[in-house]
Design a protein around this motif. Structure first.
Motif, mmCIF file in Angstrom:
data_model
loop_
_atom_site.group_PDB
_atom_site.id
_atom_site.type_symbol
_atom_site.label_atom_id
_atom_site.label_comp_id
_atom_site.label_asym_id
_atom_site.label_seq_id
_atom_site.Cartn_x
_atom_site.Cartn_y
_atom_site.Cartn_z
ATOM 1 N N ILE A 1 0.836 -1.200 0.000
ATOM 2 C CA ILE A 1 0.000 0.000 0.000
ATOM 3 C C ILE A 1 0.874 1.256 0.000
ATOM 4 C CG2 ILE A 1 -1.644 1.344 1.370
ATOM 5 C CD1 ILE A 1 -2.903 -0.966 -0.044
ATOM 6 N N SER A 2 1.900 1.262 0.822
ATOM 7 C CA SER A 2 2.791 2.425 0.899
ATOM 8 C C SER A 2 3.499 2.664 -0.425
ATOM 9 C CB SER A 2 3.830 2.221 2.013
ATOM 10 O OG SER A 2 3.199 2.019 3.252
ATOM 11 N N TRP A 3 3.925 1.582 -1.064
ATOM 12 C CA TRP A 3 4.586 1.707 -2.359
ATOM 13 C C TRP A 3 3.636 2.322 -3.396
ATOM 14 C CZ3 TRP A 3 9.212 1.394 -4.699
ATOM 15 C CH2 TRP A 3 9.249 1.215 -6.072
ATOM 16 N N GLY A 4 2.405 1.827 -3.446
ATOM 17 C CA GLY A 4 1.441 2.346 -4.414
ATOM 18 C C GLY A 4 1.111 3.808 -4.189
ATOM 19 N N PHE A 5 0.801 4.168 -2.936
ATOM 20 C CA PHE A 5 0.466 5.560 -2.643
ATOM 21 C C PHE A 5 1.679 6.477 -2.841
ATOM 22 C CE2 PHE A 5 -3.150 4.112 0.316
ATOM 23 C CZ PHE A 5 -4.069 4.248 -0.719
ATOM 24 N N GLY A 6 2.851 5.981 -2.442
ATOM 25 C CA GLY A 6 4.058 6.794 -2.571
ATOM 26 C C GLY A 6 4.381 7.112 -4.015
ATOM 27 N N ILE A 7 4.330 6.122 -4.898
ATOM 28 C CA ILE A 7 4.622 6.352 -6.314
ATOM 29 C C ILE A 7 3.545 7.236 -6.947
ATOM 30 C CG2 ILE A 7 5.015 5.250 -8.540
ATOM 31 C CD1 ILE A 7 7.212 4.843 -6.418
ATOM 32 N N ALA A 8 2.283 7.049 -6.534
ATOM 33 C CA ALA A 8 1.204 7.885 -7.068
ATOM 34 C C ALA A 8 1.420 9.354 -6.716
ATOM 35 C CB ALA A 8 -0.148 7.396 -6.528
ATOM 36 N N VAL A 9 1.789 9.629 -5.471
ATOM 37 C CA VAL A 9 2.048 11.011 -5.043
ATOM 38 C C VAL A 9 3.274 11.581 -5.753
ATOM 39 C CG1 VAL A 9 2.712 12.449 -3.077
ATOM 40 C CG2 VAL A 9 0.942 10.708 -2.803
ATOM 41 N N LEU A 10 4.302 10.750 -5.920
ATOM 42 C CA LEU A 10 5.520 11.204 -6.602
ATOM 43 C C LEU A 10 5.223 11.611 -8.044
ATOM 44 C CD1 LEU A 10 8.580 11.609 -6.652
ATOM 45 C CD2 LEU A 10 8.808 9.178 -7.228
ATOM 46 N N PHE A 11 4.437 10.809 -8.736
ATOM 47 C CA PHE A 11 4.087 11.142 -10.119
ATOM 48 C C PHE A 11 3.255 12.413 -10.187
ATOM 49 C CE2 PHE A 11 5.978 7.399 -11.567
ATOM 50 C CZ PHE A 11 5.850 7.286 -12.946
ATOM 51 N N GLU A 12 2.401 12.626 -9.195
ATOM 52 C CA GLU A 12 1.615 13.855 -9.177
ATOM 53 C C GLU A 12 2.518 15.075 -8.992
ATOM 54 O OE1 GLU A 12 -2.459 15.443 -7.033
ATOM 55 O OE2 GLU A 12 -0.944 14.428 -5.813
ATOM 56 N N GLN A 13 3.549 14.935 -8.189
ATOM 57 C CA GLN A 13 4.459 16.055 -7.927
ATOM 58 C C GLN A 13 5.267 16.442 -9.165
ATOM 59 O OE1 GLN A 13 4.606 17.934 -5.087
ATOM 60 N NE2 GLN A 13 2.817 16.699 -4.505
ATOM 61 N N ILE A 14 5.533 15.473 -10.051
ATOM 62 C CA ILE A 14 6.328 15.802 -11.234
ATOM 63 C C ILE A 14 5.456 16.138 -12.442
ATOM 64 C CG2 ILE A 14 8.248 14.382 -10.469
ATOM 65 C CD1 ILE A 14 7.408 12.239 -12.415
ATOM 66 N N GLY A 15 4.130 16.227 -12.234
ATOM 67 C CA GLY A 15 3.272 16.719 -13.294
ATOM 68 C C GLY A 15 2.316 15.718 -13.892
ATOM 69 N N PHE A 16 2.313 14.481 -13.432
ATOM 70 C CA PHE A 16 1.390 13.481 -13.949
ATOM 71 C C PHE A 16 0.192 13.362 -13.008
ATOM 72 C CE2 PHE A 16 5.425 12.431 -15.823
ATOM 73 C CZ PHE A 16 5.111 12.024 -17.111
ATOM 74 N N SER A 17 -0.729 12.457 -13.346
ATOM 75 C CA SER A 17 -1.864 12.217 -12.453
ATOM 76 C C SER A 17 -1.522 11.083 -11.496
ATOM 77 C CB SER A 17 -3.116 11.857 -13.271
ATOM 78 O OG SER A 17 -2.940 10.613 -13.914
ATOM 79 N N GLN A 18 -2.239 11.022 -10.384
ATOM 80 C CA GLN A 18 -2.018 9.962 -9.402
ATOM 81 C C GLN A 18 -2.349 8.592 -9.991
ATOM 82 O OE1 GLN A 18 -4.369 10.903 -5.962
ATOM 83 N NE2 GLN A 18 -3.043 12.584 -5.306
#
Length: 469
Positions: free
Chosen positions: A96-113
């Motif tokens: 769960i942490s891996w999924g949420f963490g990567i989703a937030v990271l992608f949002e920070q660099i300009g992509f969608s969660q």
């Protein structure tokens, strides 16, 4: 995700048409992710800035490469695998942490969660414990499906349905009718049988989740009206409901339309090799005597698999090229995934009473003709397992004492005999470190595991149907 859940509920994710349907939905999701990327790169003037698009793509490729390499190099380290996989709760939280963490990271660099979450799942899919992660996440997946439909319902404005009815009907015609027909033609032209083509195409008669995400993103940028969002929501709800009933009664629908589908049958169709891999022999546990059974399995030259919940043992077996799966024997979904209903002999060297009883109960319902050998700590537990139908129950202390006492009677209390027996035992213990490379033992040299397995195998052999001459 709806298609995957329905296939999972029907236990047909490993069927050929199920694999084709999942593959096509993944292609749809990847295409939708690219379109979302283009929408994100769209500037305020309504055009696409090439520089911004290239920079966003570069960031995505760089981040994706780093994350993927991290998942393949770091997450498979033996020490980390042991820490994560030894605890079911920690394995669940880590995923769960891996999924949420990567989703937030992608949002920070300009992509969608959503794009980030999709990539996180791709990274997890190649890990040794991916099957166990998938099993542990199923309840959470079902929970979020419920939330997904609640969200869709909250976006529905009934006042706009009448106004957008023509758009809704056209959309349903495209999604429920035209899309499966196009998929049916494509899969048929690829050389698959009419049955495989029809069933794979029928899985695609619904609006994808990424279409809702795309429409929501477009609404947030004021590119569409709320009425169009309402229309898309209705199309998604109706198509998903319709598709659910179609998939549920897919076999009956195919039988009704079998003659009409004859035009999609190829002269040289690909064989429907859609069955899950069959294992005649299944071993639960590698330690505590599993070595001897494994040696017997190899000598029997029958398809086998070893299931173990210890990541260190999985690493050892992978190093020795032993066919193994990381998983918990108490998980019914794992038992179905490895095709235990087709096994001829199942051996459990785990002494956990509840796990052995669960496996035995599962076999009584799904494969009562299979032979089941297990282990118990006390005579009482052994009696309970025998009453449930176990073929043979091993009591390690009883077997060891019986064997040694038999030797004592034959040794005539000679110290030389004891020394020879001692040396023989030491050599046998050392051989466990390299059991597959060791030359075959003489036929008259039988170990407990060999004796039990060979005798049971004789009982479970399928009689030849070859006519007598």
């Amino acid at each position: 995700i709806v298609v995957l859940k329905l296939l999972s509920d029907k236990r047909e994710t490993q069927r050929l048409y199920g694999k084709i349907a999942i593959g096509m939905t993944l292609v749809e999701d990847i295409a939708a992710a690219v379109v979302i990327l283009l929408l994100i790169a769209r500037d305020e003037a309504g055009g696409f800035a090439l520089g911004a698009l290239v920079f966003l793509a570069f960031k995505g490729l760089l981040a994706g490469l780093i994350i993927y390499q991290f998942s393949q190099k770091v997450l498979i380290l033996p020490s980390l695998q042991k820490t994560v996989a030894n605890s079911q709760e920690f394995l669940f939280l880590s995923a769960i942490s891996w999924g949420f963490g990567i989703a937030v990271l992608f949002e920070q660099i300009g992509f969608s969660q959503e794009v980030g979450a999709l990539f996180a799942g791709i990274c997890l899919a190649s890990l040794p414990y991916a099957q166990e992660v998938s099993s542990r996440l199923r309840p959470l997946r079902d929970f979020f499906i419920v939330l997904f439909f609640i969200t869709l319902g909250s976006q529905l404005h009934l006042d706009a349905v009448g106004e957008m009815l023509p758009v809704i009907l056209m959309g349903l015609a495209v999604v429920v009718l035209l899309k499966p027909i196009v998929a049916l033609i494509i899969v048929s032209l690829a050389g698959y049988t009419k049955q495989t083509s029809f069933k794979a195409a029928a899985m695609l008669g619904q609006a994808g989740e990424f279409s809702i995400i795309f429409i929501g993103l477009a609404l947030s940028r004021n590119l569409i009206s709320e009425q169009l969002l309402t229309a898309m929501t209705v199309i998604a709800l109706v198509s998903i409901a319709t598709s659910t009933y179609i998939i549920t009664y897919l076999d009956k629908i195919y039988k009704r339309l079998e003659e009409q589908l004859q035009i999609f049958e190829r002269d040289k169709a690909r064989p429907d090799a859609d069955r899950k891999k069959r294992y005649d022999l299944v071993l639960f546990g590698y330690q505590k005597g599993g070595h001897e059974f494994l040696r017997a399995f190899v000598q029997l030259k029958r398809p086998y698999v070893v299931v173990d919940y210890d990541p260190e043992m999985i690493e050892v077996m992978e190093h020795k090229k032993i066919h193994c799966i990381f998983g918990d024997a108490a998980d019914p979904e794992l038992l179905e995934e490895i095709g235990l209903e087709n096994a001829k002999l199942i051996v459990s060297v785990m002494s956990d009473r509840n796990t052995n009883m669960l496996v035995l109960d599962w076999l009584n319902h799904h494969n009562p003709d299979a032979a089941f050998i297990c282990m118990a700590d006390t005579p009482k537990e052994a009696t309970e397992l025998y009453e449930l139908g176990a073929s043979y129950v091993m009591l390690p202390h009883f077997i060891g004492s019986e064997k040694v006492s038999s030797f004592v009677r034959r040794s005539r209390l000679s110290k030389t005999e004891f020394d020879a027996y001692r040396q023989k035992h030491i050599e046998h213990l050392k051989s466990h470190d390299n059991i597959l490379d060791e030359p075959a033992r003489p036929k008259n040299h039988k170990k407990l595991g060999h004796t039990i397995v060979e005798n049971i195998a004789e009982l479970t052999k399928v009689k030849s149907t070859k006519p007598k001459s």
